[in-house]
Scaffold this motif. Structure first.
Motif, PDB file in Angstrom:
ATOM      1  N   LEU A 147       0.822  -1.208   0.000  1.00 37.43           N
ATOM      2  CA  LEU A 147       0.000   0.000   0.000  1.00 37.43           C
ATOM      3  C   LEU A 147       0.858   1.260   0.000  1.00 37.43           C
ATOM      4  O   LEU A 147       0.553   2.243  -0.691  1.00 37.43           O
ATOM      5  N   GLU A 148       1.936   1.246   0.767  1.00 35.44           N
ATOM      6  CA  GLU A 148       2.821   2.417   0.845  1.00 35.44           C
ATOM      7  C   GLU A 148       3.422   2.736  -0.513  1.00 35.44           C
ATOM      8  O   GLU A 148       3.504   3.910  -0.908  1.00 35.44           O
ATOM      9  N   ARG A 149       3.858   1.711  -1.226  1.00 37.50           N
ATOM     10  CA  ARG A 149       4.463   1.932  -2.542  1.00 37.50           C
ATOM     11  C   ARG A 149       3.501   2.669  -3.472  1.00 37.50           C
ATOM     12  O   ARG A 149       3.884   3.581  -4.203  1.00 37.50           O
ATOM     13  N   ALA A 176      -4.798  -2.669  12.874  1.00 33.60           N
ATOM     14  CA  ALA A 176      -3.482  -3.222  12.560  1.00 33.60           C
ATOM     15  C   ALA A 176      -2.341  -2.221  12.684  1.00 33.60           C
ATOM     16  O   ALA A 176      -1.226  -2.590  13.063  1.00 33.60           O
ATOM     17  N   LEU A 177      -2.595  -0.968  12.369  1.00 35.36           N
ATOM     18  CA  LEU A 177      -1.512   0.019  12.398  1.00 35.36           C
ATOM     19  C   LEU A 177      -0.896   0.173  13.781  1.00 35.36           C
ATOM     20  O   LEU A 177       0.274   0.527  13.912  1.00 35.36           O
ATOM     21  N   PHE A 191       5.519   3.713   7.197  1.00 37.75           N
ATOM     22  CA  PHE A 191       4.433   3.768   6.214  1.00 37.75           C
ATOM     23  C   PHE A 191       3.686   5.101   6.304  1.00 37.75           C
ATOM     24  O   PHE A 191       2.475   5.136   6.541  1.00 37.75           O
ATOM     25  N   PRO A 192       4.377   6.224   6.103  1.00 34.73           N
ATOM     26  CA  PRO A 192       3.737   7.531   6.287  1.00 34.73           C
ATOM     27  C   PRO A 192       2.567   7.793   5.341  1.00 34.73           C
ATOM     28  O   PRO A 192       1.581   8.424   5.729  1.00 34.73           O
ATOM     29  N   HIS A 198      -5.058   6.686   5.784  1.00 38.46           N
ATOM     30  CA  HIS A 198      -6.000   6.160   6.778  1.00 38.46           C
ATOM     31  C   HIS A 198      -6.638   7.294   7.581  1.00 38.46           C
ATOM     32  O   HIS A 198      -7.843   7.266   7.851  1.00 38.46           O
ATOM     33  N   LYS A 199      -5.864   8.294   7.942  1.00 41.98           N
ATOM     34  CA  LYS A 199      -6.412   9.429   8.694  1.00 41.98           C
ATOM     35  C   LYS A 199      -7.447  10.190   7.866  1.00 41.98           C
ATOM     36  O   LYS A 199      -8.470  10.640   8.406  1.00 41.98           O
ATOM     37  N   LYS A 200      -7.188  10.341   6.571  1.00 47.00           N
ATOM     38  CA  LYS A 200      -8.167  11.003   5.706  1.00 47.00           C
ATOM     39  C   LYS A 200      -9.470  10.208   5.645  1.00 47.00           C
ATOM     40  O   LYS A 200     -10.561  10.776   5.716  1.00 47.00           O
ATOM     41  N   LEU A 201      -9.338   8.909   5.529  1.00 42.88           N
ATOM     42  CA  LEU A 201     -10.530   8.065   5.435  1.00 42.88           C
ATOM     43  C   LEU A 201     -11.322   8.066   6.737  1.00 42.88           C
ATOM     44  O   LEU A 201     -12.555   8.143   6.732  1.00 42.88           O
ATOM     45  N   THR A 202     -10.640   7.975   7.860  1.00 40.20           N
ATOM     46  CA  THR A 202     -11.355   7.922   9.142  1.00 40.20           C
ATOM     47  C   THR A 202     -11.943   9.275   9.539  1.00 40.20           C
ATOM     48  O   THR A 202     -12.768   9.339  10.448  1.00 40.20           O
TER      49      THR A 202
END
Length: 223
Positions: A147-149, A176-177, A191-192, A198-202
């Motif tokens: 995902l990071e890539r 999981a994070l 994995f910045p 993830h922060k945007k989605l949540t």
């Protein structure tokens, strides 16, 4: 009567994925949370809805009680039938649909099973098996590296907006994070782009609302 019945499980991540999209599309639904301790997911009544005896399952009461199980299939059904503005999909070409599908399949075959096994061996199994714990912690890190890539070069998995592909990862990532990676890996450092995504989605209202409901229900169960 609500349009949908969603069969789910309070702490389990997969049912909440479907709740995100139901809320986003403004669809009315009632959630029936199955008691796994009582083996309700294996009852004859539920096996008629989902022969696999797993959650989630979704019943559309305004479509002749059409029933669909597996969280990704639920997302695809809701998007195709009720996302009239095509907010959560991508274009209609074979190439665009394949790009969306590949991430849904990666979540279903990669993220979900590996994160689930990591959770089992770290927190549920009666015997701590170091090999198994290490294997699935490393697989968790591998999934995040994939995902990071991709997310280091784009804002979302497909196109320029949130799609069902992005939503499919949220509930497992939320756990999981902070809980499933090897101890020597710091998620924000390693994995910045994943963490930012993830922060945007949540922070999306419909995701935040569902996650708050889940948090409150989990807390109530612990009392």
């Amino acid at each position: 009567m609500a349009q949908f019945t969603l069969y789910s499980h309070v702490p389990g991540p997969n049912g909440w994925t479907v709740a995100f999209l139901l809320k986003a599309l403004g669809l009315t639904y009632e959630t029936k949370f199955l008691d796994f301790g009582a083996n309700e997911q294996k009852s004859e009544a539920f096996l008629k809805i989902n022969p696999n005896g797993r959650i989630p399952a979704l019943v559309d009461h305004q479509n002749n009680d059409f029933t669909v199980f597996e969280s990704k299939a639920c997302l695809v059904y809701l998007q195709l039938k009720y996302d009239t503005e095509n907010r959560f999909s991508t274009g209609s070409t074979a190439e665009q649909q394949a790009e969306l599908a590949q991430w849904l399949y990666f979540q279903a075959s990669g993220q979900g099973p590996y994160f689930g096994q990591a959770t089992h061996f770290k927190f549920i199994a009666p015997e701590k098996v170091p090999y198994a714990i290490n294997r699935y912690e490393q697989e968790t890190a591998r999934v995040f590296s994939v995902l990071e890539r991709v997310l280091s070069t784009r804002e979302y998995l497909v196109g320029d907006e949130v799609t069902i592909a992005d939503l499919s990862f949220v509930s497992w990532d939320h756990f999981a994070l902070t809980k499933l990676l090897p101890e020597d890996i710091d998620a924000e450092e390693k994995f910045p782009s994943v963490v930012a995504w993830h922060k945007k989605l949540t922070s999306l209202p419909y995701v935040a609302e569902a996650l708050k409901e889940r948090e409150e229900l989990v807390a109530a169960q612990k009392k």
